[in-house]
Design an enzyme around this catalytic site. Structure first.
Site, PDB file in Angstrom:
ATOM      1  N   GLU A 170       0.825  -1.220   0.000  1.00 59.05           N
ATOM      2  CA  GLU A 170       0.000   0.000   0.000  1.00 59.05           C
ATOM      3  C   GLU A 170       0.856   1.266   0.000  1.00 59.05           C
ATOM      4  O   GLU A 170       0.755   2.123   0.877  1.00 59.05           O
ATOM      5  CB  GLU A 170      -0.957   0.006   1.203  1.00 59.05           C
ATOM      6  CG  GLU A 170      -1.925  -1.149   1.166  1.00 59.05           C
ATOM      7  CD  GLU A 170      -3.038  -1.100   2.212  1.00 59.05           C
ATOM      8  OE1 GLU A 170      -4.093  -1.680   1.982  1.00 59.05           O
ATOM      9  OE2 GLU A 170      -2.835  -0.489   3.269  1.00 59.05           O
ATOM     10  N   GLU A 362      -5.460  -8.355  -1.423  1.00 55.03           N
ATOM     11  CA  GLU A 362      -6.127  -8.218  -0.115  1.00 55.03           C
ATOM     12  C   GLU A 362      -7.586  -7.906  -0.358  1.00 55.03           C
ATOM     13  O   GLU A 362      -7.918  -6.987  -1.116  1.00 55.03           O
ATOM     14  CB  GLU A 362      -5.550  -7.057   0.708  1.00 55.03           C
ATOM     15  CG  GLU A 362      -4.271  -7.356   1.408  1.00 55.03           C
ATOM     16  CD  GLU A 362      -3.845  -6.232   2.350  1.00 55.03           C
ATOM     17  OE1 GLU A 362      -4.708  -5.588   2.983  1.00 55.03           O
ATOM     18  OE2 GLU A 362      -2.631  -6.004   2.424  1.00 55.03           O
TER      19      GLU A 362
HETATM   20  C1  BGP Z   1      -4.430  -3.117   4.924  1.00 57.54           C
HETATM   21  C2  BGP Z   1      -3.076  -3.641   5.330  1.00 57.54           C
HETATM   22  C3  BGP Z   1      -3.077  -4.960   6.025  1.00 57.54           C
HETATM   23  C4  BGP Z   1      -4.311  -5.275   6.783  1.00 57.54           C
HETATM   24  C5  BGP Z   1      -5.590  -4.789   6.185  1.00 57.54           C
HETATM   25  C6  BGP Z   1      -6.798  -4.895   7.071  1.00 57.54           C
HETATM   26  O1  BGP Z   1      -4.425  -1.733   4.970  1.00 57.54           O
HETATM   27  O2  BGP Z   1      -2.238  -3.787   4.201  1.00 57.54           O
HETATM   28  O3  BGP Z   1      -1.870  -5.105   6.710  1.00 57.54           O
HETATM   29  O4  BGP Z   1      -4.221  -5.447   8.099  1.00 57.54           O
HETATM   30  O5  BGP Z   1      -5.493  -3.487   5.715  1.00 57.54           O
HETATM   31  O6  BGP Z   1      -6.771  -3.872   8.009  1.00 57.54           O
HETATM   32  P1  BGP Z   1      -7.037  -4.070   9.542  1.00 57.54           P
HETATM   33  O7  BGP Z   1      -6.056  -5.078   9.978  1.00 57.54           O
HETATM   34  O8  BGP Z   1      -6.818  -2.764  10.145  1.00 57.54           O
HETATM   35  O9  BGP Z   1      -8.442  -4.537   9.651  1.00 57.54           O
END
Ligand code: BGP
Length: 470
Positions: A170, A362
């Site tokens: 990201e 993701e």
């Molecule tokens: C993204 C990141 C991840 C991840 C995901 C979910 O921004 O790349 O590392 O964790 O989001 O977010 P969260 O864990 O805050 O629910």
């Protein structure tokens, strides 16, 4: 059947959210070790006991069991990150830590044993703390050299084992989250846009340099950029709102432009000009930036709206970039608005504009699961809400493929429960596999298959055909 043969089905994690063993086998501290409460919370001087990431889900010691479960689901790919501070504990050393290198050798071998391709994020929000404190992270140009040293070592070591690489997780979130994403130690409030865009420039040069080196050292490798995707819809058809949405999108997506076209777009040059931002560039930067990526990868969780009059809409909680709430969408328990069609939209949008293969690395639903007794006596979770979420999104991926978009694969976020990035909770679970560990640190760390585990297994086995039937 829409999903092409060889479609890469799988799941994704990041080292800092699952490995634990934060100081074992020579690992140095990284920025996650001093952020016990996630992005929103204050950071600490030293690692503190309430930081769930220090032990994570103990993937460091249980990776064999976990990868076996991924294999049971039929994963074709497993996205994970290398913790930079396992390889270079401080980040600016010359010689790497052999034990750190050996750990990932073992993890990759375990994946390959089951025919699972590793998809490796080189830097996933886990800059070595020393680089952050001593150099102020990516604000300092010397970071390019440290990163180059790191990628040369891991490319050399893992060539032949790892074909798919992502340069920065990201990368476009550094403007919103300078510490997490750019390792920048100075508080956000004290940073100017000049500082932030300078850091962005350094990361972009480093990313292009890594791509160049990967192509030289591993001709068969495929290198992708990784961005946080978030479709921005105008809140109303008022032209001012439409332009606001376009400008917001420009700021998020210019990172993709840089990685695919290799030069700064006109709209960013204008932004720099009008805001007194002057990027310091070295003579070689222009040439380096021309090394573009093989594919675009992205996270997708939600869309947002934009309004020219900021007071007009309700601002939404959400995944880092934020925005105005869409009145037509429902949201998750953590306030992230759910928009499966936004995924079809973003796939088409990126493909039309940049004409590169796409990889969704993701996507998923963070929810508070309840462990209940299963039929066979094994505890389980009846996570129909997660199945619905994933099915709705995958059906939109299918639509995009029908639209002609080239999609390489799909890895769900947090295929095994792990510590959340934004809130550092364990209660916010994404996995097909439940991990018995709680926010107060208690739990056996046992792994249990959720209902979605069996569902995803069928989806993969049928190469997506089972999505329609259920
Ligand atoms: C993204 C990141 C991840 C991840 C995901 C979910 O921004 O790349 O590392 O964790 O989001 O977010 P969260 O864990 O805050 O629910």
């Amino acid at each position: 059947m829409a999903f092409p043969e060889g479609f890469l089905w799988g799941g994704a994690v990041a080292a800092n959210q699952c490995e634990g063993a934060y100081d074992e086998d020579g690992k140095g501290l990284d920025i996650q070790d001093v952020t016990p409460h996630g992005i929103m919370g204050p950071r600490t001087e030293e690692p503190t006991e309430d930081n769930l990431k220090l032990a994570g889900i103990d993937f460091y010691h249980r990776y064999r069991e976990d990868i076996r479960l991924f294999a049971e689901m039929g994963f074709k790919v497993f996205r994970l990150s290398i913790a930079w501070s396992r390889i270079f504990p401080k980040g600016d050393e010359e010689v790497p830590n052999e034990k750190g290198l050996a750990f990932y050798d073992a993890v990759f071998d375990e994946c390959l044993k089951y025919g699972i391709e590793p998809l490796v994020t080189i830097s996933h929000y886990e800059t070595p703390l020393h680089l952050s404190k001593t150099y102020n992270g990516w604000i300092d140009r010397r970071m390019i050299g440290f990163y180059e040293n790191y990628v040369r070592v891991i490319f050399d070591r893992y060539k032949g084992k790892v074909k798919y690489w992502l340069t920065f997780n990201e990368i476009n979130s550094v403007l919103q989250e300078p510490f997490l994403s750019g390792g920048i130690y100075t508080e956000k409030e004290k940073l100017s846009e000049q500082d932030l865009y300078q850091a962005v420039h350094h990361e972009l040069v480093a990313s292009a340099l890594a791509t160049k080196i990967a192509h030289e050292m591993m001709p068969e490798a495929k290198v992708g950029c990784m961005v946080l995707s978030m479709p921005v819809y105008p809140l109303t058809p008022a032209p001012d709102d439409v332009i606001e949405a376009m400008e917001t999108r420009h700021k998020n997506d210019f990172f993709v432009h840089m990685h695919t076209r290799g030069y700064y777009p006109g709209y960013m040059k204008r932004y720099f000009r009008e805001n007194g931002i002057e990027i310091q560039k070295a003579a070689e930067d222009e040439e380096i930036l021309k090394h573009t990526v093989d594919f675009i990868s992205f996270s997708y969780y939600m869309s947002v709206c934009a309004a020219a009059d900021q007071g007009k809409g309700e601002s939404g909680r959400g995944n880092l970039l934020g925005g105005v709430k869409n009145p037509y969408l429902k949201e998750s328990d953590w306030g992230w608005q759910i928009d499966p069609q936004g995924l079809r939209y973003v796939l088409n949008d990126f493909y039309d504009r940049y004409e590169k293969p796409l990889f969704i690395v993701e996507n998923g639903l963070g929810a508070a699961d309840e462990l209940v007794p299963g039929k066979d006596g094994e505890p389980t979770v009846n996570d129909d809400y997660r199945i619905d979420y994933l099915r709705d999104h995958l059906l939109q991926v299918e639509e995009a493929i029908e639209d002609g978009v080239e999609v390489m694969g799909y890895t769900t976020w947090g295929c095994i429960d792990l510590v959340s990035a934004s809130t550092a909770e364990l209660k916010k679970r994404y996995g097909f596999i439940y991990v018995d560990r709680n926010d107060d640190g208690t739990g056996t760390l046992n792994r249990y298959r959720k209902k979605s585990f069996y569902w995803y297994k069928k989806v993969i086995a049928s190469n997506g055909a089972a999505l329609e039937r259920q």
